[in-house]
Design a protein around this motif. Structure first.
Motif, PDB file in Angstrom:
ATOM      1  N   ALA A  25       0.829  -1.208   0.000  1.00 39.96           N
ATOM      2  CA  ALA A  25       0.000   0.000   0.000  1.00 39.96           C
ATOM      3  C   ALA A  25       0.865   1.260   0.000  1.00 39.96           C
ATOM      4  N   VAL A  26       1.905   1.264   0.816  1.00 39.80           N
ATOM      5  CA  VAL A  26       2.792   2.426   0.889  1.00 39.80           C
ATOM      6  C   VAL A  26       3.506   2.618  -0.445  1.00 39.80           C
ATOM      7  N   ASN A  27       3.968   1.527  -1.039  1.00 39.05           N
ATOM      8  CA  ASN A  27       4.636   1.630  -2.341  1.00 39.05           C
ATOM      9  C   ASN A  27       3.688   2.139  -3.418  1.00 39.05           C
ATOM     10  N   SER A  28       2.441   1.710  -3.384  1.00 40.61           N
ATOM     11  CA  SER A  28       1.484   2.190  -4.387  1.00 40.61           C
ATOM     12  C   SER A  28       1.168   3.675  -4.185  1.00 40.61           C
ATOM     13  N   VAL A  29       1.113   4.127  -2.938  1.00 41.55           N
ATOM     14  CA  VAL A  29       0.884   5.555  -2.679  1.00 41.55           C
ATOM     15  C   VAL A  29       2.063   6.375  -3.187  1.00 41.55           C
ATOM     16  N   PHE A  30       3.284   5.917  -2.935  1.00 39.93           N
ATOM     17  CA  PHE A  30       4.458   6.633  -3.423  1.00 39.93           C
ATOM     18  C   PHE A  30       4.522   6.654  -4.938  1.00 39.93           C
ATOM     19  N   SER A  31       4.139   5.551  -5.580  1.00 38.53           N
ATOM     20  CA  SER A  31       4.161   5.542  -7.048  1.00 38.53           C
ATOM     21  C   SER A  31       3.103   6.492  -7.606  1.00 38.53           C
TER      22      SER A  31
END
Length: 79
Positions: A25-31
């Motif tokens: 989830a954090v990686n998708s928000v950053f992307s």
């Protein structure tokens, strides 16, 4: 035959299977933030400009800058 080097793209695909849901989830928000960086900054600029303008125009001195108060004794009170 060429050997393929382990790039960032291939590693992220293999690594994604072992990550937790929170990490995904954090990686998708950053992307998403990297993708929509200009639009986010554009909206933030207008929000900050609105708040500054609202603060400046809410002061009583603001009207004194642009509106000349009529002199009741003069022949032409608005000039």
């Amino acid at each position: 035959m060429r050997q393929r080097r382990g790039g960032a793209q291939g590693e992220s695909v293999n690594r994604a299977h072992g990550e937790s849901g929170l990490t995904k989830a954090v990686n998708s928000v950053f992307s998403f933030v990297r993708l929509a960086e200009f639009e986010i900054l554009f909206v933030l600029f207008f929000i900050v400009a609105f708040l500054i303008f609202k603060d400046l125009t809410s002061r009583p001195e603001y009207n004194d800058l642009f509106v000349k108060k009529p002199d009741k004794d003069g022949l032409w009170p608005f000039l």
